[in-house]
Design an enzyme around this catalytic site. Sequence first.
Site, PDB file in Angstrom:
ATOM      1  N   GLU A  84       4.172  -1.188   3.654  1.00  0.00           N
ATOM      2  CA  GLU A  84       3.493  -0.595   4.708  1.00  0.00           C
ATOM      3  C   GLU A  84       3.812  -1.315   6.048  1.00  0.00           C
ATOM      4  OE1 GLU A  84      -0.754  -1.145   4.008  1.00  0.00           O
ATOM      5  OE2 GLU A  84      -0.355  -2.943   3.137  1.00  0.00           O
ATOM      6  N   ARG A  90      -5.558  -3.569  -5.728  1.00  0.00           N
ATOM      7  CA  ARG A  90      -5.105  -4.346  -4.588  1.00  0.00           C
ATOM      8  C   ARG A  90      -5.795  -5.405  -4.314  1.00  0.00           C
ATOM      9  NH1 ARG A  90      -4.551  -1.307   1.126  1.00  0.00           N
ATOM     10  NH2 ARG A  90      -6.613  -1.700   1.365  1.00  0.00           N
ATOM     11  N   HIS A 137     -10.742   3.127   8.923  1.00  0.00           N
ATOM     12  CA  HIS A 137     -11.214   2.767   7.572  1.00  0.00           C
ATOM     13  C   HIS A 137     -12.576   3.241   7.368  1.00  0.00           C
ATOM     14  CE1 HIS A 137      -7.847  -0.097   6.925  1.00  0.00           C
ATOM     15  NE2 HIS A 137      -7.991   0.478   5.581  1.00  0.00           N
ATOM     16  N   ASN A 186      -0.760   4.877   6.086  1.00  0.00           N
ATOM     17  CA  ASN A 186      -1.500   4.716   7.099  1.00  0.00           C
ATOM     18  C   ASN A 186      -0.972   3.577   8.055  1.00  0.00           C
ATOM     19  OD1 ASN A 186      -3.133   6.230   5.868  1.00  0.00           O
ATOM     20  ND2 ASN A 186      -4.488   4.781   5.007  1.00  0.00           N
ATOM     21  N   ASP A 187      -0.669   2.523   7.521  1.00  0.00           N
ATOM     22  CA  ASP A 187      -0.112   1.343   8.065  1.00  0.00           C
ATOM     23  C   ASP A 187       1.327   1.675   8.609  1.00  0.00           C
ATOM     24  OD1 ASP A 187      -2.118  -0.570   8.662  1.00  0.00           O
ATOM     25  OD2 ASP A 187      -2.250  -0.938   6.559  1.00  0.00           O
ATOM     26  N   ARG A 241      -9.312  -0.688  -3.214  1.00  0.00           N
ATOM     27  CA  ARG A 241      -9.673  -1.320  -2.108  1.00  0.00           C
ATOM     28  C   ARG A 241     -10.622  -2.415  -2.447  1.00  0.00           C
ATOM     29  NH1 ARG A 241      -8.431   3.644   0.879  1.00  0.00           N
ATOM     30  NH2 ARG A 241      -6.704   3.230   2.370  1.00  0.00           N
ATOM     31  N   CYS A 284      -0.125   5.842  -1.284  1.00  0.00           N
ATOM     32  CA  CYS A 284      -1.571   5.710  -1.427  1.00  0.00           C
ATOM     33  C   CYS A 284      -2.179   5.796  -0.110  1.00  0.00           C
ATOM     34  CB  CYS A 284      -1.766   4.565  -2.088  1.00  0.00           C
ATOM     35  SG  CYS A 284      -1.525   2.850  -1.445  1.00  0.00           S
ATOM     36  N   ARG A 312      -3.759   2.538  14.626  1.00  0.00           N
ATOM     37  CA  ARG A 312      -4.172   3.683  13.839  1.00  0.00           C
ATOM     38  C   ARG A 312      -5.739   4.030  14.068  1.00  0.00           C
ATOM     39  NH1 ARG A 312      -4.446   1.259   7.732  1.00  0.00           N
ATOM     40  NH2 ARG A 312      -6.206   2.425   7.213  1.00  0.00           N
TER      41      ARG A 312
HETATM   42  C1  PEP Z   1      -2.218   2.265   3.807  1.00  0.00           C
HETATM   43  O1  PEP Z   1      -1.845   1.377   4.777  1.00  0.00           O
HETATM   44  O2  PEP Z   1      -1.651   3.530   3.761  1.00  0.00           O
HETATM   45  C2  PEP Z   1      -3.264   1.838   2.931  1.00  0.00           C
HETATM   46  C3  PEP Z   1      -3.399   2.797   2.106  1.00  0.00           C
HETATM   47  O3  PEP Z   1      -3.977   0.738   3.237  1.00  0.00           O
HETATM   48  P1  PEP Z   1      -5.110   0.634   4.077  1.00  0.00           P
HETATM   49  O4  PEP Z   1      -5.479   2.184   4.633  1.00  0.00           O
HETATM   50  O5  PEP Z   1      -6.288   0.125   3.343  1.00  0.00           O
HETATM   51  O6  PEP Z   1      -4.665  -0.269   5.256  1.00  0.00           O
HETATM   52 MG    MG Z   2      -2.593  -0.709   4.681  1.00  0.00          MG
END
Ligand code: PEP
Ligand code: MG
Length: 611
Positions: free
Chosen positions: A462, A363, A220, A485-486, A327, A533, A496
């Site tokens: 996710e 979100r 993040h 991402n998740d 976020r 996203c 990650r």
């Molecule tokens: C994701 O997981 O792709 C996402 C957009 O949420 P975050 O990166 O905030 O976990």
């Molecule tokens: Mg996520």
Amino acid sequence: MKKAEQKSPAPGRGKVMPDKSIKREVMFHGIPASPGIAMGQVLVLGKENSLLDAPPEQKKIPPEEVESEIARFKDALEETRTETKALMARIKESEGRNDAGIFDAQFLILDDKMLLNEVVSGVSKKFQSAENAFRQTISKYIAAISAIQDPYLKERAADIRDVAERLLAHLQGRSRTDLLKNLHEPRIVVAKDLTPSDTALLDRKNVLAFATESGSKTSHSAILARSIRIPAIVSMNRFYERLEDGDYLIVDGFLGTAVLNPDKGTIELYRQKEKSEARLYDEYLRETQLKSETVDGYRVELAANVENAENLEDIIKFGAAGIGLFRTEYLYMNRTSCPTEEEQFQVYKKVAKNLEGRPAIIRTLDLGGDKLSSLIHTQHEQNPFLGQRAIRLCLAHPDLLKTQMRAILRAGVFGKLRMMFPMVSGVRELDELLRILGEVKADLQNSNQRFDGSMEIGIMIEIPSAALAAEHLAEKVDFFSIGTNDLVQYTLAVDRNNEQVATLYEPTHPAVLSLIAMTVHAANRHGIWVGVCGESGGDPLCIPLLVGLGVKELSMSPMSIGQSRRLIRKISMREAEHLAASALAAGDGGEALAMSRKYIEEKFPVILRER
Ligand code: PEP
Ligand code: MG
């Protein structure tokens, strides 16, 4: 790839001994986390000298400053308390250690009335500065504990030194928090690691870039750096110990390289690179009116990911169709109490109004994992990414969620807001969220408050189980947004944030692509739309695949929108579908990636050079 390389010094004629005053140019390699070039002096966090052992100042304060000096001390106490809570949470989560002992001793000091009285009397009776009075008092405590022949108490003395150093840093405006918030001169920040809450504090005016030894592209802190447009490199191996405050560094956030002590030629080279990047950026800004449509007329909405409501005008400037992901968890960081309903309402209302009719997906809180807040006390978890994160945390603290839902629904009256739930794993959780949402709406209705009763509700896909259950989930919501991402981390079992397994983190892995394909298929059958996203949404190597799989919206850091628009205008849906079908049948992520790279090389090779 991440090894530190050393350039040989230029041969100097007639030189017998190496001249130590000449600093040699050294290049380091890491992972590019946020694009851009920065050059300047570094500030190395965490290598500060001891403030406790500094020689005491003899200067007295004038009597009229006694009150403000005491207030300054009390503020520093409070700031150190907040910082200690955050540190405790961070150590618990990241290292799995439950060091209650350390922190108990530290809180005892921070809450000690006798210590406070002694400092106050030093200031008011002896006219000592708060620093001097505190230094004198705490040194007596440390000496007394150290004198006892007990190994446990000896360790506690070290803990007290630690908290005393931090309190003195706060008094002098030199704590990590203060340094990040109030840099007086432009600096490149170098640290072993930066948490998302550290990154949120960065003083954007004066932080030229950051470079850390740990971290990954989807951590993040990296995401936030892209969002606030600070060049960044992470996972810089054997880097931190080589740098000192004041060293001159070039950070290349495109390639993930840093040059220490660059010579004139190198500086010139990077200046040229900076100029050509600036030209490209201007070109993108001139293209914002062009449709983001494939050559055969398939429209892909390009939206922005944001972490706060500060630079909303940028979203329009970059030609985004709206906000695909807000976020909200950053509203809960670096503070001593949770944001109230009214405070959140004002933020979401600003988003709704400033987007001039464009939609924004808000979100709900996704705290947990690597995004910690000292506000919500959770149990220690061995695996925070698999633990009480996001809606799991919210369902355990329904009042937190209800407050946020109320604020979003009320703000929806001022524009086009959508609400989205993160980390939904299946129908049971979604049903519970929708039940709570129903209750919140009924409450608002009963109290005659204005709110958007027909707000679109969506969920993030996710977790693999959500993709597999997409047929059932699609019946209950208005849209899906895929959090790659998740989704990648949970599908491939790759943390990650862990640079040691970064090569296994493959967004183009056929298993991930299959889950995206299933999600799109289920959504199409139920007449709802699907966006992406996660960071793949703005990655040129993933875009043709996602378009080919039928994704309708890509949401990304605002900076990536120009490049993505250009790319989409070069590809055809027919070819992208063909590419996606081949990638789905590939043996692994590398093979699928090679296919996508080959396609981009044919269509728009320059984009790969830009990366
Ligand atoms: C994701 O997981 O792709 C996402 C957009 O949420 P975050 O990166 O905030 O976990
Ligand atoms: Mg996520």
